[in-house]
Write a protein that holds these residues in place. Structure first.
Motif, mmCIF file in Angstrom:
data_model
loop_
_atom_site.group_PDB
_atom_site.id
_atom_site.type_symbol
_atom_site.label_atom_id
_atom_site.label_comp_id
_atom_site.label_asym_id
_atom_site.label_seq_id
_atom_site.Cartn_x
_atom_site.Cartn_y
_atom_site.Cartn_z
ATOM 1 N N ASN A 63 1.131 -0.654 0.334
ATOM 2 C CA ASN A 63 -0.344 0.290 -0.553
ATOM 3 C C ASN A 63 0.928 1.081 0.128
ATOM 4 O O ASN A 63 0.353 2.259 -0.018
ATOM 5 N N ALA B 159 -0.835 -4.309 -6.777
ATOM 6 C CA ALA B 159 -2.105 -5.450 -6.808
ATOM 7 C C ALA B 159 -2.807 -4.180 -7.744
ATOM 8 O O ALA B 159 -2.646 -3.058 -7.624
ATOM 9 N N GLU C 104 -5.279 -8.483 -4.245
ATOM 10 C CA GLU C 104 -4.305 -8.319 -3.161
ATOM 11 C C GLU C 104 -4.130 -9.381 -1.880
ATOM 12 O O GLU C 104 -2.768 -9.096 -1.451
#
Lengths: 606, 1128
Positions: free
Chosen positions: B16, B346, B436
């Motif tokens: 992330n 992702a 993910e």
């Protein structure tokens, strides 16, 4: 935590080196100890047959001049002879590397396993003593009293502030070592390159004689004579013999015959070479001849000679040419002397590597008679049989050898009538073409603008170039004699003269001289006891030993390495000679740069 | 748990990252209170039962039972506020609403991330239906304010409705009003120096838009050892280079692309041989022993940079100071270069294809003399060599064949004949994507390089791929697999031969095949190109490298993580050579037996590292991160080598060593190096303004002597973000960042050959038979004499750094000043030869800790955005490095250093071995009229004029330097360290065109230029201005003679300064509509001229590229390439 525990347990910072073993283990056992003794020989291969040992032992004497600038520092004692010179560095490095390995062997000999007795071990150890003496002898003669090492730097560390020892101290150790070697070395070794008793006696005789330059002449000349006679009188016992003449070949010719090279009875200590290439630096051996070649590449090639000839050598690194003194005073300048040693020491007939038709331009340039124009010098190059050349190379002198029909360059040491010379269909260069009349100097071509410049067409020293072992135009893989019995006869003679025993001297000299001629002409060789003086011996040594790396030390020993003598015999070598300076070589800069006391140690005056 | 922004560990492993960087973007949405509900948030239902628990506990609970992650500024949220919640299978929006209703916190959901911020202003949530009604009927009027990240208004910012020409500008307070067509309208906000931002109007009528500083360096993530931090939180000296800059250079080696781009990093290509890696030096020379190479860490694993395709690189971070490198302990002493390769993300699958193709060549090198100039030169030379004039061409050493060639005018420039134009290419395909839970990527690359000699070429295939698997929030694993294959062939250098032969002959026959004897009728004159004769010569190698690097990551407890990396490597190579009777070497020696060598090497190693990380907060203002590391490395290599001659069939090349009749060389090599390490690090941040870092590393290595194997390497650093202080608020309109950094650390080096500490016995590789036909065993002591005291070389480094960003980050400056002292420098001391040697020509060596060096330097890098308009952009990067390095002390017991000339070590000079030129110093040429003076030095007009060293005699009387030149006149003439070096890049963008000019240079320093070493050769370079009676030059002496040859080496020493235009690139990116039509993301075409112009300071070096330090065996060349960047 689990990670950490597993981690620590699995790790070790111990060094493992699977290609080496510890010193104690290897040298404590017979195999490793003998492997160490073997390695003591390796560095000696940097000397004979290599450029580094040629000029320092032969140039700057009565015998040779330099060609162009190569070797000029040695030949003319110019400023190129200085501590940065590469040749002295190699000689120095070779000697000390070998001495240190010998010292290491001597250290470990105290408790090496695998020998049934100390005597058995000493037979092996004696090689180390011999080689240490051999190298110290080189050091003391080239450099004078330098560092005398008896300890292994592997065991006891290096010496950063080394001090000098006297020349006498050097000789004391050399003689002591050689006595050990004489006692313990075997009569015969399986390999011709390994030192046997005869090598030790030979070297000891030479050392005793050389020691006379430091005084105690009577004592050491007697020792030299005794030692030499031990060998001469018991030659068979020590497995050595002179080659003797018959009616077709002189003993001297047989001595250098390729077929006798690998089992040479006269060689006392030998650089043993494997023609298959298992040598230090492989095939890159035996390069001496290329440094003595005339200009076959340009002048010679114009007449059909091959410059990169496998037989004669590659004429691209020419360094030394014979002095007038050597060519015409040491050797008799006559067409057919009884003494075969000029013909066996020098190549003076170079045969063509291709057909060559003489043109008008050549005749004009070389002042040839018009009758030779159109004549074809015949090719002599052809594949040789393995019995002629071990490598079956294409070499000269294989075909068209009748009546010199393939002769392209002819450089006799006798003068030929100019008219006859101009009608000979080949390039002929005799002493009258090379030398300034009435002097011992080569001509200055500038003074002869109308003549072809022939001063680089001279006879080539050919001792280390038997056709059998010519592998390439640079490499020759014959064995090289380092000490040979012929020299011991001359050592004996010189020692006898110093001991006032002219009769004995004469016997040894005549024995040696006789075998230089075919039997039918032996009588022409005989000299009388009136000739038995040092000057005669020096000339005899030049006839016998030219090119064999003894000349410079011979002059040094006999007190002839001085300006007066050189001016007289070979003025170019004498011009810059300083008696107080040039009897030792400069100390290598690389060594001086690495010690803490270089100022005190000094450069030997350079 | 909470992804607190100020962290510096492991973040680069998290998927992330990019989202965190977009955090400010997301702040915007908070004002809208618009909930972006993704699939996850719609489907995930939670059950929570908490009574009067702190908010923090609630967050932990949510994170433990779901994949949601909370993101917030730690200062914004009162984590101790007690809340009560009891919900069953409720969506996250409902839960958040319940918790934050009536607080000053607003929230937003972006898939799995929940972003919390303080409400900036109250937003009225109007009746949804009413709003929609208005929007549908007449468009809507939207008002708002545009600010920067510090909440300062941005005036004159553009606000444009996307896809229309409808637009306004903000007023002085950053406010705007615009009427848009409806709630689906998108507004594009832009302003110079800021990233564009697009906002969908949605239900809101009032927008608060925060623009991020463009490329805001402060928010970039910088990789530090075993982790990463934002640049603003950095305490050490770390520089980052991005892939876009690396890809500008069409070079095979990634490091060459960094040349001039990082201050303090000195990179020079030493050879133009295909596939050569450049010499890399971080902050100068400190050590004396061979290796000054930095440590390369690629994706966390120490690896070779040579196995990387430049296209695979995302960023390169250069760790320069000890406070940054200390975490790597001994391996990091020469600086650490951390390479991060491109990885999967992702989301959308991304495909990139990069390719270029071009030509290498155009290497200029001086031509040898030809024609009458050559003959005159030979006559001049002959006269001095012999003392009389040559009367004929034969005197000049020219045989009949040469004379005939001269008459026919068959002159040859052998330099031109030796050189060719080669091809350079690089093609790379990169694919990445994933979900993910699983992400994967792979890249395939091909690099081909052909040098400027025939048969000098290299090609390499690179592939790397990896998979990351997330089993749960607590457990993640993955691996990377790398496969490289490289093959090449090379040839012997020809340049140095080209001046040594007659410039005569016919180089090629009618079929274009090399004439082995270019002079007709002269079998002795062998072509220097003989190795190019068909089948004559081969020198070929292949190499492979396989790396499998798995890892696993476990979170034991809140903020307490372990990562375990295993790097395994298996590599090897084969090199084979072959030459037959037509090859140059055999032909010139008259040998006919074909020769071959065959060499195989095998290396295998593994490194296992465990990294334990824990971060926590004490109170509101104290952030701590603790890191613990263990590391174990085991490297081994083996090799076997065979060589010999006598091969009946050339067809075997080197593939059938059994056919070699005389096997002259056979040997094995073996080497092992082990290292064990433990390290710890504490990072502490107080209010985000005061940053501290403490590290220590304990290293043990196998090559050092027993008892000295272990050492510890501590470091500490501190940074102060002055611009964040309240007293600096007045400057915040123009000063975006001001940070002072101070670091201190110790690093070590044991960069010595394994097995240097102990003398052992080895076998000699050469053969000795003493005349027999069998090789005898030779057991000799190894080259290194035991040194039981051998220990670590330690560098102590202090680094002072200053980071400044001004004018909305349009000017970004980083300055560093450092002092390094290195003690106990390891040196292979060559022992006096009277103590023997490994052989006659190789002295024994003793590796000892003998010296101290000091390095001091100033480094500057400035990035500016000079012009920034919609259509035209101009930015500049500048790096400057000034470094001083010197040996300050050498301790050899009783030895004084002035006498250690053989070692090439001189106090006050560069420590690098071979870096000091101790030689004769040429100051000119003796001229006519100076005969008397020259004679005092033993010289004549036309001879080299040297600076002499005064000699003092025994009585203390100096000769003032008046004496015949001798070896005593050698002196330190200079060293090879430049005073400074720099790189300057200007990038221009005009519409779809981009144009880059990159200039670099070095000033000061000296080099030994081999190209100046051909004085007096057969046909010396025609550029040599040599002395004659009519040409009173001071460049070169008259050729010939014996005098000048002694001092010839002084001719080669020359000023090494130069400036180069290293790179000129022009590119064109396809316009949007073309991309849309063709379905591409991006397509750029470009043309690059690499290394096109060189300007040397010394006039002697014209026509020569001095970057390689004067070596001429493989001259450097120029390149022109054409390339494309394509992404789908």
């Amino acid at each position: 935590m689990v990670f950490l525990v597993g981690f620590i347990q699995s790790c070790s910072l111990d060094e493992k080196n699977l290609t080496t073993v510890s010193l104690d283990k290897s040298y404590g056992e017979r195999a490793g100890f003998e492997g160490l003794i073997n390695s003591c020989y390796e560095n000696l291969y940097f000397l004979h047959g290599k450029v580094d040992y040629i000029a320092p032992t032969e140039a700057g004497t009565d015998s040779w001049e330099n060609v162009s600038t190569s070797g000029i520092g040695y030949a003319q004692y110019t400023s190129q002879l200085n501590p940065d010179d590469g040749n002295i560095k190699v000689i120095w490095g070779t000697s000390y590397a070998t001495i240190n390995l010998c010292n290491t062997a001597i250290y470990y000999s105290k408790d090496v396993k695998g020998y049934s007795s100390a005597d058995e071990m000493n037979v092996k150890l004696a090689e180390a003593y011999f080689l240490r003496a051999f190298c110290n002898f080189i050091l003391v003669e080239q450099f004078g009293g330098v560092v005398l090492r008896t300890k292994s730097s592997i065991i006891e560390g290096a010496d950063n502030a080394p001090v000098r020892s006297s020349e006498k101290e050097f000789y004391d150790l050399i003689i002591e070592d050689l006595k050990f070697a004489c006692t313990h070395l075997p009569i015969q070794q399986t390999l011709q390159g390994r030192a046997a008793k005869k090598a030790a006696y030979g070297l000891l005789a030479k050392v005793y004689l050389q020691r006379t330059r430091l005084g105690d002449v009577a004592e050491y000349s007697k020792l030299a004579l005794d030692t030499a006679e031990e060998l001469i009188n018991n030659a068979a016992k020590y497995n050595t013999a002179l080659y003797l003449s018959d009616n077709t070949a002189s003993g001297f010719k047989k001595l250098w015959d390729g077929n006798n090279n690998k089992k040479n009875t006269e060689f006392l200590f030998t650089q043993g070479i494997d023609p298959g290439g298992l040598n230090p630096e492989g095939f890159n051996r035996g390069r001496t001849r290329q440094y003595y070649l005339p200009d076959l590449a340009t002048r010679g090639a114009e007449w059909g000679a091959g410059a990169t000839s496998i037989l004669y050598g590659r004429a691209n690194s020419r360094m030394l040419k014979p002095s007038k003194y050597l060519l015409t005073e040491v050797f008799s300048p006559v067409p057919s002397p009884a003494d075969t040693r000029f013909a066996e020491t020098f190549t003076f007939k170079f045969y063509a590597a291709a057909n060559k038709t003489i043109t008008q331009a050549m005749a004009t340039a070389y002042k040839k008679d018009a009758s030779v124009v159109g004549y074809t010098i015949k090719n002599t190059l052809a594949q040789a049989l393995p019995s002629v050349n071990f490598y079956s190379q294409k070499i000269e002198e294989q075909i068209n050898m009748n009546n010199n029909e393939g002769l392209s360059v002819f450089t006799p040491n006798w003068n030929i009538d100019p008219v006859a010379k101009s009608k000979m269909p080949m390039l002929v260069v005799d002493p009258s073409d090379l030398f300034e009349p009435g002097t011992n100097k080569y001509k200055d071509p500038a003074m002869y603008p109308n003549d072809p410049n022939l001063i680089n067409m001279f006879p080539a020293m050919r001792k280390f170039s038997a056709a059998l072992y010519c592998q390439s135009n640079q490499y020759w893989l014959g064995d090289i004699p380092i000490i040979r019995l012929g020299e011991i006869y001359l050592v004996a003679a010189e020692a006898a003269i110093l001991s006032d025993n002219q009769t004995k001297a004469l016997a040894y000299v005549n024995t040696l001289r006789k075998r230089a001629a075919i039997t039918s002409r032996e009588n022409e060789m005989l000299v009388t006891s009136a000739d038995m003086n040092i000057d005669f011996i020096l000339k005899e040594r030049a006839r016998e030993l030219s090119g064999e790396h003894t000349r410079w030390t011979d002059l040094k020993r006999t007190g002839r390495l001085n300006k007066t003598y050189l001016d007289q015999t070979n003025p170019i070598a004498g011009a810059n000679f300083v008696n107080e300076k040039h009897t030792v070589r400069p100390i290598p800069r690389s060594f001086l740069d690495a010690i803490s006391n270089s100022k005190e140690f000094g450069t030997n005056g350079y | 748990m909470k992804k607190i922004i100020k962290r510096n560990w492991l973040t680069r492993y998290l998927p992330n990252i990019s989202l965190r960087m977009k955090l400010t973007t997301l702040f915007l949405m908070l004002s809208l209170m618009r909930i972006q509900a993704g699939v996850y948030s719609q489907n995930t239902k939670l059950t929570l039962n908490l009574n009067n628990a702190p908010v923090e506990k609630l967050f932990n609970k949510v994170e433990s039972v779901s994949e949601y992650r909370f993101l917030f500024e730690s200062s914004a949220i009162d984590l101790n506020r007690k809340v009560t919640i009891n919900v069953k299978k409720k969506g996250i929006t409902e839960i958040l609403k319940e918790i934050f209703e009536d607080t000053d916190i607003s929230y937003s959901i972006n898939d799995r991330q929940i972003i919390l911020v303080k409400k900036k202003q109250q937003v009225n949530l109007e009746d949804k239906h009413a709003v929609e009604k208005i929007l549908v009927e007449q468009g809507i009027e939207v008002t708002g304010v545009v600010t920067d990240s510090k909440n300062l208004p941005i005036p004159a910012a553009n606000v444009i409705e996307k896809g229309t020409t409808n637009g306004v500008q903000t007023d002085l307070d950053g406010k705007f009003t615009i009427r848009v067509s409806g709630p689906n309208s998108v507004l594009v906000f832009s302003f110079i120096g800021f990233e564009n931002k697009e906002v969908t109007v949605g239900q809101s009528k009032s927008l608060s838009v925060i623009l991020n500083e463009q490329n805001s360096a402060l928010n970039e993530v910088v990789v530090v050892g075993y982790g990463s931090v934002k640049k603003k939180d950095l305490t050490g000296a770390v520089a980052t280079v991005k892939s876009s800059d690396i890809l500008l250079s069409p070079v095979a080696s990634p490091m060459e692309a960094l040349q001039g781009r990082v201050s303090g990093l000195d990179i020079q290509r030493g050879s133009g041989q295909a596939g050569t890696s450049p010499k890399v030096l971080v902050r100068g020379n400190r050590s004396l022993t061979a290796s000054q190479d930095p440590l390369y860490i690629i994706d966390g694993i120490p690896s070779s940079i040579d196995n990387l395709n430049t296209n695979d690189i995302e960023t390169i971070d250069v760790l320069k100071d000890a406070s940054s490198t200390a975490i790597y302990g001994s391996s990091g002493a020469n600086g650490v270069i951390v390479v991060t390769t491109k990885k999967a993300k992702a989301g959308k699958t991304q495909i990139d294809f990069n390719s270029y193709f071009g030509l290498n060549g155009f290497s200029s090198f001086p031509a040898p003399l030809t024609g009458d100039k050559w003959l005159n030169y030979k006559r001049d030379k002959f006269y001095l060599d012999n003392g009389y004039e040559a009367t004929s061409l034969t005197d000049l050493g020219l045989n009949a064949a040469a004379v005939a060639a001269i008459e026919k005018g068959q002159y040859v420039n052998w330099i031109d004949e030796s050189l060719q134009v080669g091809i350079q290419q690089n093609h790379n395909l990169f694919m990445r994507g994933g979900s993910e839970k699983v992400q994967g990527y792979f890249s395939l690359g091909y690099v081909g390089e052909e040098g400027i000699y025939q048969n000098d070429k290299m090609k390499s295939f690179n592939s790397r791929g990896g998979i990351d698997l997330k089993f749960s929030d607590k457990f993640k694993t993955g691996f990377q697999l790398i496969l490289n294959y490289k093959s090449g062939s090379t040839t012997n250098s020809r340049i140095n031969k080209a001046y040594g032969v007659y410039p005569l002959g016919v180089p090629y026959d009618q079929e274009g095949i090399v004439n082995l004897y270019p002079l007709e009728g002269d079998p002795n004159n062998i072509s220097i190109l003989a190795n190019n004769y068909p089948g004559a010569f081969a020198n070929e190698s292949i190499g492979y490298n396989v790396q499998f690097n798995p890892y696993l990551e476990i979170e034991f407890a809140k903020n307490f993580k372990l990562r375990s990396n295993l790097g395994t490597k298996f590599s090897g190579g084969r090199a084979g050579t072959f030459q037959n009777k037509n090859s140059y070497n055999l032909l010139s020696e008259g040998r006919t037996a074909s020769e071959a060598t065959y060499n195989m090497t095998l290396a295998y190693s593994y490194i296992w590292e465990n990294i334990l990380n824990y971060n926590f907060k004490a109170g509101k203002d104290h952030d701590f991160t603790l890191t613990g590391i263990t590391s174990w490395a085991d490297n081994r290599s083996e090799g076997t080598y065979m060589g010999g001659n006598g091969i009946d069939y050339d067809d075997f090349l080197f593939y059938n060593m059994g056919a070699v009749k005389n096997l002259t060389t056979r040997m094995n090599t073996y080497s092992q190096f082990n290292r064990m390490s433990f390290a710890g690090r504490i990072n502490y941040s107080f209010k985000g303004k005061y940053l501290f870092q403490l590290t220590n590393r304990w290293d043990g290595v196998s090559p050092l002597a027993e008892g000295n194997k272990w050492s510890s390497f501590p470091s500490a650093s501190v940074a102060w973000r002055i611009s964040d202080e309240s007293f600096m608020q007045g400057t915040s309109s123009w000063l975006n960042n001001l940070k002072l950094r101070l670091g201190y650390g110790v690093s070590g080096s044991a960069n010595i050959d394994p097995y240097s500490s102990l003398t052992r016995t080895s076998t000699k590789t050469s053969s000795l038979s003493l005349g027999g036909g069998t090789a005898l065993p030779m057991y000799v002591p190894t080259e290194h004499i035991s040194n039981p005291d051998l220990t670590w070389e330690r560098s102590t480094n202090t680094n002072l750094g200053l980071d400044v960003s001004v004018l909305r980050n349009r000017i970004d400056l980083v300055a560093e000043y450092y002092w390094t002292q290195t003690d106990g420098i390891l040196w292979d001391r060559r022992l006096p030869t009277s103590s023997g040697g490994y052989d006659a020509k190789t002295p024994y060596k003793k590796t000892s800790n003998i010296a101290t060096s000091k390095n001091e330097g100033f480094e500057l890098s400035i990035n500016t955005k000079n012009i920034e308009t919609e259509n035209f952009k101009w930015s500049t990067s500048f790096t400057y490095t000034h470094a001083k390095e010197k040996l300050t002390n050498i301790d050899l017991g009783s030895l004084s250093v002035s006498q250690l000339i053989s070692e090439g070590l001189f106090i006050g000079q560069t420590p690098a071995a071979g870096g000091v030129f101790y030689d004769y110093k040429k100051i000119g040429i003796w001229q006519l009229g100076q005969e008397e003076e020259a004679a005092l030095y033993g010289a004549k007009p036309g001879d080299i004029k040297l600076q002499t060293v005064p000699q003092v005699d025994a009585n203390g009387v100096s000769d003032n330097g008046v004496h015949v030149y001798s070896t005593k006149d050698r002196m330190i003439v200079g060293n090879n360290v430049p005073d400074y070096f720099f790189g300057l890049q200007n990038t221009f963008k005009y519409k779809n065109f981009d144009f880059t000019v990159f200039v670099n240079g070095r000033y000061g320093g000296m080099m030994r230029a081999q190209v100046l070493g051909y004085w007096n050769k057969e046909a010396q370079p025609s550029t040599y201005d040599y002395w004659t009676q009519d040409n009173p030059t001071n460049d070169f002496p008259r050729p010939g003679g014996t005098f000048n040859t002694q001092f010839q080496s002084s001719l080669e020493l020359v000023d090494a300064s130069y400036i180069k235009i290293k790179n000129l690139t022009i590119g064109y990116s396809m316009p949007e509509d073309f991309l849309k039509k063709s379905g591409l993301n991006n397509l750029r075409l470009y043309l690059t001229a690499y290394n096109p112009f060189v300007f040397s300071r010394s006039h002697l070096l014209k026509d020569v590229d001095p970057e390689n330090g004067g070596s001429d065996s493989f001259p450097l060349f120029k390149q022109v390439i054409f390339g494309l960047n394509l992404s789908l």
